[in-house]
Design a protein around this motif. Structure first.
Motif, PDB file in Angstrom:
ATOM      1  N   HIS A 197      22.412 -22.555  96.827  1.00  0.00           N
ATOM      2  CA  HIS A 197      23.929 -21.759  98.988  1.00  0.00           C
ATOM      3  C   HIS A 197      23.113 -22.728  99.048  1.00  0.00           C
ATOM      4  CE1 HIS A 197      25.294 -18.610  96.303  1.00  0.00           C
ATOM      5  NE2 HIS A 197      24.290 -18.676  96.157  1.00  0.00           N
ATOM      6  N   GLY A 198      22.904 -23.808  99.430  1.00  0.00           N
ATOM      7  CA  GLY A 198      22.315 -24.895 100.414  1.00  0.00           C
ATOM      8  C   GLY A 198      23.376 -25.967 100.581  1.00  0.00           C
ATOM      9  N   PRO A 199      22.487 -26.394 102.074  1.00  0.00           N
ATOM     10  CA  PRO A 199      23.430 -27.649 102.221  1.00  0.00           C
ATOM     11  C   PRO A 199      23.164 -29.027 100.849  1.00  0.00           C
ATOM     12  CG  PRO A 199      21.496 -27.849 103.231  1.00  0.00           C
ATOM     13  CD  PRO A 199      21.315 -26.227 102.750  1.00  0.00           C
ATOM     14  N   PHE A 200      24.461 -30.109 100.811  1.00  0.00           N
ATOM     15  CA  PHE A 200      24.151 -31.387 100.418  1.00  0.00           C
ATOM     16  C   PHE A 200      25.236 -32.455 100.608  1.00  0.00           C
ATOM     17  CE2 PHE A 200      27.599 -28.922  98.224  1.00  0.00           C
ATOM     18  CZ  PHE A 200      28.377 -28.639  97.728  1.00  0.00           C
ATOM     19  N   ILE A 201      25.043 -33.448  99.747  1.00  0.00           N
ATOM     20  CA  ILE A 201      26.028 -34.815 100.336  1.00  0.00           C
ATOM     21  C   ILE A 201      27.080 -35.099  98.775  1.00  0.00           C
ATOM     22  CG2 ILE A 201      25.916 -36.572 100.883  1.00  0.00           C
ATOM     23  CD1 ILE A 201      23.376 -35.960 102.244  1.00  0.00           C
ATOM     24  N   VAL A 202      28.319 -34.770  99.505  1.00  0.00           N
ATOM     25  CA  VAL A 202      28.675 -35.817  98.074  1.00  0.00           C
ATOM     26  C   VAL A 202      28.357 -36.938  97.517  1.00  0.00           C
ATOM     27  CG1 VAL A 202      31.066 -35.713  97.033  1.00  0.00           C
ATOM     28  CG2 VAL A 202      30.667 -33.222  98.216  1.00  0.00           C
ATOM     29  N   GLU A 203      28.928 -38.029  99.257  1.00  0.00           N
ATOM     30  CA  GLU A 203      28.460 -39.362  99.375  1.00  0.00           C
ATOM     31  C   GLU A 203      27.800 -39.590  98.094  1.00  0.00           C
ATOM     32  OE1 GLU A 203      28.431 -42.678 101.926  1.00  0.00           O
ATOM     33  OE2 GLU A 203      29.091 -40.960 102.578  1.00  0.00           O
ATOM     34  N   GLY A 204      27.536 -40.347  97.093  1.00  0.00           N
ATOM     35  CA  GLY A 204      26.791 -41.447  95.998  1.00  0.00           C
ATOM     36  C   GLY A 204      26.065 -40.276  94.618  1.00  0.00           C
ATOM     37  N   LYS A 228      35.567 -38.600  98.208  1.00  0.00           N
ATOM     38  CA  LYS A 228      34.473 -38.273  98.880  1.00  0.00           C
ATOM     39  C   LYS A 228      33.546 -38.934  98.749  1.00  0.00           C
ATOM     40  CE  LYS A 228      36.210 -34.697 101.674  1.00  0.00           C
ATOM     41  NZ  LYS A 228      36.191 -34.992 103.154  1.00  0.00           N
ATOM     42  N   LYS A 229      33.939 -40.409  98.002  1.00  0.00           N
ATOM     43  CA  LYS A 229      32.647 -41.588  96.976  1.00  0.00           C
ATOM     44  C   LYS A 229      31.551 -40.222  96.740  1.00  0.00           C
ATOM     45  CE  LYS A 229      32.943 -44.100 101.499  1.00  0.00           C
ATOM     46  NZ  LYS A 229      32.244 -45.032 102.736  1.00  0.00           N
ATOM     47  N   ASP A 282      31.691 -22.744  97.683  1.00  0.00           N
ATOM     48  CA  ASP A 282      31.093 -23.697  98.310  1.00  0.00           C
ATOM     49  C   ASP A 282      30.722 -25.253  97.956  1.00  0.00           C
ATOM     50  OD1 ASP A 282      28.921 -20.878  98.863  1.00  0.00           O
ATOM     51  OD2 ASP A 282      28.109 -20.956  97.900  1.00  0.00           O
ATOM     52  N   PHE A 283      31.290 -25.231  96.972  1.00  0.00           N
ATOM     53  CA  PHE A 283      31.240 -26.848  96.502  1.00  0.00           C
ATOM     54  C   PHE A 283      32.798 -26.656  97.290  1.00  0.00           C
ATOM     55  CE2 PHE A 283      33.567 -30.315  94.365  1.00  0.00           C
ATOM     56  CZ  PHE A 283      32.795 -31.528  94.518  1.00  0.00           C
ATOM     57  N   VAL A 284      33.634 -26.395  97.845  1.00  0.00           N
ATOM     58  CA  VAL A 284      34.848 -27.105  98.397  1.00  0.00           C
ATOM     59  C   VAL A 284      34.466 -26.861 100.184  1.00  0.00           C
ATOM     60  CG1 VAL A 284      37.134 -25.826  99.598  1.00  0.00           C
ATOM     61  CG2 VAL A 284      36.467 -26.524  97.594  1.00  0.00           C
ATOM     62  N   LYS A 285      33.385 -26.116 100.713  1.00  0.00           N
ATOM     63  CA  LYS A 285      32.910 -25.808 101.939  1.00  0.00           C
ATOM     64  C   LYS A 285      32.452 -27.111 102.423  1.00  0.00           C
ATOM     65  CE  LYS A 285      31.451 -20.353 101.768  1.00  0.00           C
ATOM     66  NZ  LYS A 285      30.576 -20.321 102.321  1.00  0.00           N
ATOM     67  N   VAL A 286      31.732 -27.680 101.984  1.00  0.00           N
ATOM     68  CA  VAL A 286      31.092 -28.966 101.655  1.00  0.00           C
ATOM     69  C   VAL A 286      31.893 -30.023 101.454  1.00  0.00           C
ATOM     70  CG1 VAL A 286      29.060 -30.879 101.418  1.00  0.00           C
ATOM     71  CG2 VAL A 286      28.662 -28.128 101.404  1.00  0.00           C
ATOM     72  N   LEU A 287      32.650 -30.214 100.745  1.00  0.00           N
ATOM     73  CA  LEU A 287      34.355 -31.498 100.495  1.00  0.00           C
ATOM     74  C   LEU A 287      35.295 -31.092 101.371  1.00  0.00           C
ATOM     75  CD1 LEU A 287      34.778 -33.314  98.176  1.00  0.00           C
ATOM     76  CD2 LEU A 287      35.733 -31.352  97.022  1.00  0.00           C
TER      77      LEU A 287
END
Length: 289
Positions: A197-204, A228-229, A282-287
């Motif tokens: 449930h924490g922060p993450f980055i999609v790019e790369g 979103k790379k 959770d994935f969509v919140k970041v995406l």
């Protein structure tokens, strides 16, 4: 012949295996109570597809009769078990998959009457010992660990009953006839501890999805992730960084067991992999954030 017919057959087998386990759970302590019969009928109402299962018409008629005489169902235990075994006769039958689904049904059948007694716990412990080929399944591991005191002390105390009941309630709805729980949202009341449930980055990073989404098709997800790379991957390999469990899920993902991709991700995590499991929300919140 389209692929849909193969999926339909596979899902039918999964549902049959789930009901096979549920029947085993009902009979596991050698008794059948009226509330258990009511739960069985509730399951039929919840899983309407079961009426299409082979031999189920006969079973359903037996259940209706059992609402008036629960002992009748117990007397027919052997015949009913033989009918349920017929669900396993399929080109798509795989022992481990079947037995995992049976375990899910078994847990529901044990607690569907909102009680748990020492006979049921002892029988459950024996069932797990007899099916130790499931030892990598996360639900098997969770329940088996809670029964350690039973194996060591050879007795069932009140504390063990409460611990096992609480654990089973993670996977089935104790207050609703043992209906399977599908907690694939990130709300506090449905927060699954196996999810990140924490922060993450999609790019790369490489993303894999499992289940059906309420938002996009897989092709559309691929386009969104790549925009979103990020890198979209349809199959599970150790190169995957994030496995996303889609909200719509699968009606045959019983008791929060989300299929082979999920199990593989958990296994790799235990082996030291950094793969993270996310809910679609959770994935969509970041995406889209």
């Amino acid at each position: 012949m389209g692929i849909e017919i193969f999926n339909a057959r596979a899902n039918q087998n999964k549902l049959g295996n789930l009901f096979l386990g549920f029947f085993e759970g009902l009979f596991i302590d050698g008794r059948v109570h009226i509330k258990e019969i009511e739960a069985l009928i509730k399951w039929v109402e919840y899983f309407l597809e079961c009426v299409e299962l082979p031999h189920f018409d006969t079973l359903y008629k037996l259940m209706l009769r059992a609402t008036e005489d629960p002992e009748f169902l117990l007397k027919q235990h052997k015949e009913i078990s033989e009918m349920m075994v017929k669900f396993k006769r399929s080109d798509y039958f795989i022992k481990n998959t079947c037995d995992v689904q049976r375990l899910h049904g078994l847990l529901a059948g044990i607690v569907c009457d909102q009680t748990l007694n020492s006979d049921e716990i002892l029988a459950l412990n024996q069932w797990l010992k007899d099916n130790d080929h499931l030892e990598e399944d996360p639900i098997y591991t969770d329940i088996y660990a809670k029964l350690k005191s039973v194996r060591v002390n050879k007795v069932v105390d009140e504390n063990t009953v409460n611990i096992v009941l609480t654990t089973i309630n993670r996977y089935v709805d104790y207050d609703n006839f043992g209906i399977p729980k599908l907690a694939v949202s990130s709300s506090n009341e449905n927060r699954n501890p196996d999810f990140y449930h924490g922060p993450f980055i999609v790019e790369g990073f490489t993303i894999c999805l499992t289940g059906a989404s309420t938002r996009y098709t897989k092709a559309e997800w691929k386009d969104v992730i790549e925009a979103k790379k990020g890198m979209f991957k349809d199959d599970m390999t150790k190169s995957v960084d994030y496995l996303v469990i889609c909200n719509k899920g699968n009606p045959h993902w019983a008791h929060m067991s989300y299929g082979r991709k999920f199990e593989q991700a958990l296994k790799w995590q235990k082996e030291g992999s950094k793969i993270k499991i996310l809910t679609e929300d959770d994935f969509v919140k970041v995406l889209c954030g």
